[in-house]
Design an enzyme around this catalytic site. Structure first.
Site, short mmCIF file in Angstrom:
data_model
loop_
_atom_site.label_atom_id
_atom_site.label_comp_id
_atom_site.label_asym_id
_atom_site.label_seq_id
_atom_site.Cartn_x
_atom_site.Cartn_y
_atom_site.Cartn_z
N GLU A 1 -7.85 10.29 2.93
CA GLU A 1 -7.05 9.81 3.96
C GLU A 1 -6.10 10.59 4.90
OE1 GLU A 1 -4.80 7.06 1.60
OE2 GLU A 1 -6.37 6.21 1.45
N TYR B 1 -0.17 6.15 -5.19
CA TYR B 1 -0.81 5.91 -4.95
C TYR B 1 -2.74 7.04 -5.71
CZ TYR B 1 1.66 4.74 -1.73
OH TYR B 1 3.73 4.14 -0.54
N HIS C 1 7.44 6.55 -1.97
CA HIS C 1 6.61 7.70 -1.67
C HIS C 1 7.99 8.78 -1.94
CE1 HIS C 1 6.05 5.72 1.52
NE2 HIS C 1 4.74 5.94 1.39
C1 LIG Z 1 -2.47 2.70 -1.73
C2 LIG Z 1 -1.96 3.60 -0.70
N1 LIG Z 1 -2.55 4.60 -0.02
C3 LIG Z 1 -2.23 5.26 0.83
C4 LIG Z 1 -1.40 5.09 1.29
C5 LIG Z 1 -0.51 5.54 2.96
N2 LIG Z 1 -0.50 4.93 4.10
C6 LIG Z 1 0.74 3.94 4.13
S1 LIG Z 1 0.03 2.26 5.98
C7 LIG Z 1 -1.78 3.86 5.80
C8 LIG Z 1 -2.40 3.40 6.52
C9 LIG Z 1 -2.46 1.52 7.03
O1 LIG Z 1 -3.49 1.28 7.70
P1 LIG Z 1 -3.61 0.17 8.00
O2 LIG Z 1 -4.26 -0.42 6.87
O3 LIG Z 1 -5.14 -0.15 8.89
O4 LIG Z 1 -2.50 -1.52 8.29
P2 LIG Z 1 -1.52 -0.48 9.83
O5 LIG Z 1 -0.71 0.24 8.94
O6 LIG Z 1 -2.74 0.18 10.94
O7 LIG Z 1 -0.87 -1.91 9.96
C10 LIG Z 1 -1.73 4.78 5.16
C11 LIG Z 1 -2.71 5.28 4.41
C12 LIG Z 1 -0.65 4.02 1.06
N3 LIG Z 1 0.71 3.34 1.84
N4 LIG Z 1 -1.63 3.49 -0.22
#
Ligand SMILES: Cc1ncc(C[n+]2csc(CCOP(=O)(O)OP(=O)(O)O)c2C)c(N)n1
Ligand SMILES: Cc1ncc(C[n+]2csc(CCOP(=O)(O)OP(=O)(O)O)c2C)c(N)n1
Ligand SMILES: [Mg+2]
Ligand SMILES: [Mg+2]
Lengths: 352, 384, 352, 384
Positions: free
Chosen positions: A27, A79, A121
């Protein structure tokens, strides 16, 4: 001097260039970001993945089956808890097929506390990871080791997990990566992506050189005679600092071992030091119930019961459901310099 | 196999339910594979009841579809050939690909000679590197997470090989089924994954329709733009053509396709549920034989001879395999690690905890010397 | 006498009837099968779920949030490795919300070897489970304990995991469940579903009575003076048998503790026994690197270093990627009676 | 809040992009919530930059949609009321539900007085039992696995409460998004789950369209027969009606519905990515204010006064909250366990490892007595 995360990036570049790495992904691992900690900036095989850790590990396994050399990044080890089954399977594929299938894959992931990451985290992962037979697990405590362990992870034909201590990612080392430019600013100019639009940016990789730290080789980071500290990752520099202070105060000359490999661990290094000092303290920040340090504790007592001058000590994280955001929580949950010092002083005072 | 195919005019064909057909020699080849597969499974079921073996799981009821699948695989090693990420009911697929019947018995009887796992894994859990059959796990649906990985490597080659992933109908509830679709349809990077679901209507005791609202399983592909088809897996002709069309699509479009095969489960889920023959399920083998006879492609005597021959083959194989050696205590840790030039503890393979294995014992007392700090010569600068 | 799985079923019936259980569910948990091990046959709130362990644990959490009392069955603990994140979250919800949310849920799952389950039906789970702060983890070794622990699991307002030793599920106990019919065949006629069509079958539940085994209370299964065995689950009866044999051979009088609760464990029981005998052996079948027994090992050495007459011993499963189907594998991977005997004999011989 | 609403004729309405409308007093109420929410987020962003706090994540750009959502929630405790399984961008939803602005600052500043977590969790990670707001986790998408559980309990009540689950657009790649649909559409047992995806086009740095082939996210509902709609989350009127329609469906049909809100991300992902204001993204607050003025529902002076008032409110709240106490070392283990009548070690709460906590220390030396074997009186027969 390169920071730990720059060292990882240099190793990945070397891996792409010389060791056949085909895919570095996760990611936000690809452009424009190159990893939320910048570990994968500028790498030619780095790409962004969907937000799906199960797909991520499955993809790495598939690439490895088909002859590729993947390095998958789990954005935070926190994660990775929904893919323990896949990690277990990756670790058993060779055994399950009686040697027919190899899975040369690397999973790298930031671990531990120190970035004020709150509940999700701040997890440690090494105790979990040590329960994955078939894997090799490493955790560097400085940039040079990160470089050397990462190269070995890439070259090793088995699944290897590289745990990167979050708190140390931006910390610079005391030694140069072989081939690193003399000037630290030059290094940054060459390999750190510029702030702002970076769509045209291309890194100018220095000619870094091969440097493999073999798995199962710890480092004797501070030689000493009065007691043995076994640690790794984020806690390692803290232990060294405490040992130096104790020495300066005339309280003892403590030996500090940096395990570097969680599995296989360097039993030879540990056992020789314990045989010499008879006093041992194990320091890590994972939770203390069924903690990897307890495995070493058991091995040490089994083998050195009659040589020990004091009961070994484990300093680890408290058995609580999380690490809170307010620093009062973190400071009272994972070992701090003060506690390490107190424990060492007490250990040195024990009369056999 | 001593039975000769009855002479066939090259024009003769087997006509299926929907009017399509396949050449009769192909139909007879498929029939032979199906018969052999059925006999292997039945033999194994007997063994699980007699106590010769512990556990049986297999594919009686899926032979028609699986034989057609196995025959159309581009078989070989490496990304130029098809990868198979299989479910545990793929016995006929493997037979069609050319696995010798004794191989299944070795697996069933947990012999050291078992080529898949050296007697470690269950029957039906194949692992055949020469044919890109990656290890089958019991963990439902994880194969769907892995298939896009092999398909990515195949996509890069610009040839026609594909990744075939097979699972059951209940398993589609696991997230990995969706992961497969997400990762196979990334914009600009669709991947040649043939997703097959063998729908036998059950997950162990649970009827599919009590847990799933999807009208057809292949509808799950709609949001991802993945085309698909439902075929009657009890009909050889329909299965053959359904697979052919699906493979054609994946091979040429380099994109995923969903194929749902409606199959039967003739002996219950596994030996855990008794493995008794189930009443009222359609039997693809009986159906094929009826059609072969009705369409004048084979006489009853020929069919019986095929069965007798398979039976005999099984008996011989069983006799042979039963005498083969079992694994021993020394086999427990082997093949854990591949030899590594960068591992000081396990340069060859896992041999016990560090400092405990035979090598560790050697080390103990310090033949390594005290390893140096990271800057000392104790740390190797290999490869310079 | 009820078997262990019948005892679980009786407890679930009591839970539905008297303790407010609203949902008992899992793959094949409802009619017609009532669980692949029959643990949930005939229960009025039992239902079949989709084949999706993540949905299963999520569902249990949701039901618990909304005031229900769920008991979710993971068909084999081997299939719980993709939900460690959800289990961690279930364990932290109260802590994360500073006491605002409770999650009274029970997860039950068969664990360990002994049914010739090969790679994916032989895993142990207690070492993993012990690393889930906020959870209580129990593992019975006999039907009465299974009944008493299951009732406590249902009554406790926290997440509780009940690990059921696969190998013992069909084994009958030495003591009756309170309220169990005198005749064992009668019990079977009343609560075991008939073979074949069972669509009209209704169980005739006996009037079982409340019997709560508190968490953190182990059992002193065999009193002795020469050494302490700490075990649980499948290995417990084997340890007792070995201890009896040793006694009969005049080799020693070994005390055997059945932990019953993995967490919280009965420290009082362990420490008193170790203080008495000075010799201790920990027996379980989970893999030996970062094994729950190593936690107890550490606690014991920390506290009884000077009282121990011999180094404590851990007997556990080998650190290999799986347990093979052929019994040669299993017998040489997890502790067998012979090894326990040898280890005990050796332990008793050590001269302090 | 000292500003008075300008007097409104009851007939006046705000007209949205597609011709629908909402009453003007509602529009002004929404505006006020949006302004307040924006000011809270902006204040928190400042705090994250000044070092007063560590981490910010919030919802600037989602205020229009989230305010409309919060106002339509059936708010209360227990299954008779709506459950909220939220994403971390729900600040405006909480404001609309009535959370006092200081609550967000307490969370941001990790105060012991933080009602959500006592300073343990990140901002935006709400946990409010009185309103059925179950704890927000950072672990993407797990809330989708839990929502069917609360919805099942609601379905049984035969009232109109529903379970609302909200996530981002990148998160739909996790299997839990599908699990939610599978478990909410079991035959004969559809569940009242309102699945909301706030699509801001990104997962951190990764553009949605580079990873997803689904044309609309709501298409994912098609195979499950889940209806849905895409709304412009920057348009208050469209958002209001989209949510109203979706809730109506879930409340009356007792079945799931998918709502995708196209929203903006005005300050980047979180403070980790700098949280600078992003150029070129539509701002729902500016849009609303333009419409309010253009349609004669509010004058510039009124709008400015609302902003000033929110600003002032923030300043006061910050002053107050900054002085509130921090957690201490003693807070580390508390609230781990609920008191239990069947726990001999932790009858009240977790207080350290067995034998180590204050209670354990009491126990040490055997105040318990040696517990008996399972048949001895040492084992209690409670409840008799
Ligand atoms: C299971 C998991 N994988 C990775 C992360 C790290 N992470 C935090 S927010 C995010 C992006 C989320 O994107 P989206 O679902 O579009 O929500 P937005 O923040 O854009 O509202 C990631 C990869 C996490 N919090 N949880
Ligand atoms: C992750 C996981 N959960 C549960 C099981 C136990 N299990 C084995 S087979 C099976 C049913 C599978 O049904 P389906 O996918 O339809 O395949 P079929 O056996 O019908 O061919 C279950 C639940 C498992 N093997 N893996
Ligand atoms: Mg099925
Ligand atoms: Mg997004």
């Amino acid at each position: 001097m390169a920071s730990l995360v720059q060292a990882v990036r240099l190793a990945l570049h070397y891996g792409e260039d010389k060791l056949g790495v085909t895919d570095i992904f996760g990611e936000d691992a690809g452009p424009p970001l190159g990893g939320i900690f910048t570990a994968t900036q500028g790498l030619k095989t780095a790409w962004n993945s969907p937000l799906d850790e199960r797909g991520l590990i499955g993809m790495a396994m598939g690439i490895a089956y088909a002859g590729g050399r993947p390095v998958a990044e789990i954005q935070f080890c926190d994660y990775g808890f929904n893919v323990i089954d896949l990690l277990k399977i990756a670790g058993n594929q060779r055994w399950a097929s009686a040697g027919a299938f190899e899975l040369p894959l690397v999973v790298m992931t930031p671990t531990g506390t120190g970035i004020r990451g709150s509940l999700y985290h701040s997890h440690s992962f090494e105790s979990w990871a040590s329960r994955l037979p078939g894997w090799k697990i490493v955790m560097p405590s400085n940039p040079l080791d990160a470089y050397g362990l990462m190269l070995s992870a890439i070259r090793d034909p088995n699944p290897v997990m590289v745990l990167l201590p979050k708190a140390l990612l931006r910390v610079k080392g005391g030694e140069k990566i072989p081939g690193e430019p003399a000037d630290e600013l030059e290094l940054s100019r060459r390999i750190d992506a510029p702030v702002g639009d970076r769509s045209d940016w291309i890194p100018q990789w220095p000619d870094v050189e091969p440097y493999f730290i073999p798995f199962g080789k710890g480092a004797l980071t501070r030689k000493g005679t009065s007691a043995t500290v076994v640690s790794y990752g984020r806690q390692l520099p803290i232990c060294v600092q405490v040992a130096n202070e104790l020495f300066a105060s005339g309280l003892g000359d403590v030996e500090v071992l940096d395990l570097r490999s969680i599995f296989p661990y360097d039993w030879s290094l540990i056992s020789q030091s314990v045989a010499k000092t008879g006093r041992v303290i194990l320091v890590n920040e994972d939770t203390e119930v069924t903690n990897f340090g307890e495995h070493l504790y058991r091995r040490i007592v089994e083998e050195f019961f009659y040589d020990l001058l004091a009961p070994p000590v484990l300093l680890a994280g408290k058995h609580v459901p999380g690490i809170g955001l307010n620093q009062e929580y973190e400071m009272n949950t994972v070992p701090q310099a003060r506690e390490i010092r107190e424990a060492l002083v007490k250990l040195l005072e024990v009369q056999p | 196999m001593t039975v000769k195919f009855p002479p066939q005019s090259s024009k003769k064909t087997l006509v299926g339910r929907q009017g399509k057909s396949i050449p009769s020699d192909l139909a007879l080849k498929i029939h032979q594979i199906m018969v052999r597969s059925r006999h292997i499974d039945e033999r194994m079921i007997k063994m699980s009841k007699s106590g010769e073996a512990f556990f049986w799981i297999g594919g009686p009821g899926e032979e028609a579809f699986n034989s057609c699948l196995g025959l159309q695989v581009k078989r070989g090693k490496g990304p130029e050939f098809d990868y198979l990420h299989l479910h545990y009911r793929s016995l006929a697929t493997m037979q069609a690909m050319g696995l010798e019947p004794a191989a299944s018995l070795r697996q069933m009887l947990m012999k050291r000679t078992d080529r898949n796992s050296m007697g470690r894994n269950f029957p039906g859990h194949y692992a055949i590197p020469e044919w890109n059959v990656v290890p089958v796990t019991s963990v439902i649906e994880v194969q769907f997470a892995m298939a896009p990985g092999t398909a990515l490597m195949q996509k890069r080659l610009s040839q026609d090989a594909i990744s075939i992933v097979v699972g059951g109908d209940a398993g589609i509830a696991e997230g990995d089924f969706t992961s497969c679709m997400t990762w196979s349809t990334r914009p600009g990077l669709r991947l040649p994954v043939l997703m097959i679901v063998t729908n036998n209507g059950y997950g162990i005791s649970t009827p599919h329709e009590t847990q799933h609202s999807e009208k057809n399983i292949i509808d799950r592909g709609i949001p991802f733009g993945i085309p698909g088809e439902v075929v009657d897996g009890n009909d050889v002709v329909e299965s053959w053509h359904g697979i052919q069309k699906a493979m054609e699509y994946c091979r040429t479009e380099r994109a995923p396709y969903l194929l749902e095969a409606q199959v039967s489960r003739l002996h219950g889920h596994s030996s855990s549920s008794g493995a008794a023959r189930v009443e009222g399920e359609k039997d693809c083998l009986e159906i094929l034989e009826k059609h072969l006879m009705a369409q004048g492609l084979a006489a009853r005597e020929y069919i019986e001879a095929i069965h007798d021959s398979a039976q005999q083959e099984m008996q011989e194989a069983a006799r042979k395999v039963l005498a083969e050696p079992n694994p021993t205590a020394a086999d427990v840790p082997t093949h854990t690690y591949a030899p590594s030039p960068v591992d000081a503890v396990y340069p060859v393979d896992f041999d016990g905890l560090p400092g405990k294995g035979p090598k560790g014992q050697r080390d103990k007392g310090g033949s390594h010397g005290v390893p140096g700090s990271s800057s000392s010569p104790g740390t190797s600068l290999w490869g310079r």
